[in-house]
Design a protein around this motif. Structure first.
Motif, short mmCIF file in Angstrom:
data_model
loop_
_atom_site.label_atom_id
_atom_site.label_comp_id
_atom_site.label_asym_id
_atom_site.label_seq_id
_atom_site.Cartn_x
_atom_site.Cartn_y
_atom_site.Cartn_z
N VAL A 77 12.73 6.02 -1.40
CA VAL A 77 13.28 4.75 -0.95
C VAL A 77 12.79 4.50 0.47
CG1 VAL A 77 15.40 3.40 -0.59
CG2 VAL A 77 15.33 5.16 -2.37
N PHE A 78 12.17 3.35 0.70
CA PHE A 78 11.60 3.03 2.00
C PHE A 78 12.67 2.39 2.87
CE2 PHE A 78 7.30 4.20 1.19
CZ PHE A 78 7.21 4.17 -0.18
N LEU A 79 12.93 3.03 4.01
CA LEU A 79 14.10 2.66 4.80
C LEU A 79 13.80 1.77 6.00
CD1 LEU A 79 15.73 6.20 5.01
CD2 LEU A 79 16.35 4.33 3.47
N ALA B 50 18.86 -4.51 4.74
CA ALA B 50 19.22 -5.67 3.91
C ALA B 50 18.63 -5.51 2.51
CB ALA B 50 18.69 -6.93 4.57
N THR B 51 17.39 -5.07 2.44
CA THR B 51 16.77 -4.81 1.12
C THR B 51 16.15 -3.43 1.17
OG1 THR B 51 14.65 -5.69 1.85
CG2 THR B 51 16.14 -7.25 0.80
N LEU B 52 16.13 -2.77 0.01
CA LEU B 52 15.54 -1.45 -0.10
C LEU B 52 14.59 -1.45 -1.29
CD1 LEU B 52 18.67 0.86 0.46
CD2 LEU B 52 16.75 0.54 2.03
N TRP B 53 13.34 -1.18 -1.01
CA TRP B 53 12.35 -1.01 -2.08
C TRP B 53 12.16 0.47 -2.32
CZ3 TRP B 53 9.50 -4.51 -5.08
CH2 TRP B 53 9.77 -5.86 -4.81
N LEU C 163 2.78 5.22 -11.05
CA LEU C 163 3.90 4.89 -10.16
C LEU C 163 4.62 3.65 -10.67
CD1 LEU C 163 1.87 5.52 -6.94
CD2 LEU C 163 4.13 6.52 -7.29
N ALA C 164 5.91 3.61 -10.42
CA ALA C 164 6.70 2.41 -10.72
C ALA C 164 7.49 2.08 -9.46
CB ALA C 164 7.64 2.65 -11.89
N TRP C 165 7.82 0.83 -9.27
CA TRP C 165 8.52 0.43 -8.05
C TRP C 165 9.50 -0.69 -8.37
CZ3 TRP C 165 3.11 1.10 -7.90
CH2 TRP C 165 2.40 0.06 -8.49
N CYS C 166 10.45 -0.88 -7.45
CA CYS C 166 11.43 -1.94 -7.63
C CYS C 166 12.18 -2.17 -6.33
CB CYS C 166 12.44 -1.56 -8.73
SG CYS C 166 13.59 -0.29 -8.20
N LYS C 167 12.87 -3.33 -6.29
CA LYS C 167 13.81 -3.58 -5.19
C LYS C 167 15.17 -3.11 -5.70
CE LYS C 167 14.96 -7.84 -3.76
NZ LYS C 167 14.85 -9.12 -2.98
N PRO D 237 0.82 -1.22 0.00
CA PRO D 237 0.00 0.00 0.00
C PRO D 237 0.85 1.27 0.00
CG PRO D 237 -0.23 -1.22 2.08
CD PRO D 237 0.57 -2.08 1.18
N TRP D 238 2.07 1.16 0.53
CA TRP D 238 2.97 2.34 0.55
C TRP D 238 3.54 2.58 -0.84
CZ3 TRP D 238 3.36 5.39 4.82
CH2 TRP D 238 2.85 4.86 6.03
N LEU D 239 3.92 1.51 -1.52
CA LEU D 239 4.47 1.67 -2.88
C LEU D 239 3.42 2.22 -3.84
CD1 LEU D 239 6.44 -1.70 -3.13
CD2 LEU D 239 7.45 0.60 -3.03
N SER D 240 2.18 1.83 -3.64
CA SER D 240 1.13 2.18 -4.63
C SER D 240 0.28 3.37 -4.20
CB SER D 240 0.23 0.96 -4.86
OG SER D 240 -0.34 0.53 -3.63
#
Ligand SMILES: C=C(O[C@@H]1C=C(C(=O)O)C=C[C@H]1O)C(=O)O
Length: 182
Positions: free
Chosen positions: A168-170, A147-150, A123-127, A20-23
């Protein structure tokens, strides 16, 4: 330099709690304010920088150009939640995004979503890959713990002017619950 982010990643590949945060089509700042106390904007840098390789294409920029760049941390009670990187070309500062340089510690979204004439792309998103320039910047902002950043990005339009915003979601507040696969 190869693209180091696949911005057409299906949302279903993101952690369930992050989707829901990405979109979110509205203001990310407003969504963070609704979920976290004492949200503040910490400006890390504002000036003219070279765009990243995967930004020149989306804004049709000449590769040697310098663009107006703003990088901030959106924090709750001092804890970084989002690293935001926004760019616009010099001529669009005057024609469309004249407040970009004067936003200061006010969230850019407060300006962008207040103007009914400003539109937003899909919107576009990725890891993010550890090779992506924003990976290093975001990691530096949180002391290299993630460890991972989306990330997500979209273009805001004011007439012909374009502003590319990447977020970038931290924080681990977005990581999946232990029982959910990453
Ligand atoms: C575009 C928005 O503004 C937020 C604030 C930003 C800033 O102050 O530089 C940049 C991107 C966003 O995280 C939003 O709230 O959706």
């Amino acid at each position: 330099m190869p693209h180091t982010a696949f911005w057409h990643t299906p949302l279903a590949l993101a952690p369930w709690s992050l989707r829901p945060w990405l979109s979110e089509r509205g203001s990310l700042t407003q969504r963070l304010i609704a979920h976290f106390p004492q949200l503040t904007v910490r400006v890390l840098q504002q000036g003219f920088r070279r765009p990243h390789p995967d930004e020149t294409q989306i804004l049709q920029l000449p590769s040697a150009s310098h663009v107006a760049t703003r990088e901030v941390l959106l924090c709750s009670q001092g804890r970084p939640l989002v690293f935001a990187h926004s760019i616009t070309c010099r001529q669009h500062l005057q024609a469309g995004f004249h407040l970009f340089e004067r936003s200061g510690s006010r969230p850019l979204g407060a300006l962008l979503f207040a103007d009914p004439c400003i539109r937003r792309s899909a919107l576009a998103w990725c890891k993010l890959s550890p090779r992506h320039p924003l990976w290093q910047k975001a990691q530096a902002a949180v002391g290299g713990q993630a460890a991972t950043l989306w990330a997500r990005r979209s273009v805001f339009y004011s007439g012909a002017a374009q502003l590319l915003v990447t977020e970038v979601f931290l924080s681990d507040f977005l990581l999946p619950s232990p029982c959910e696969p990453i």
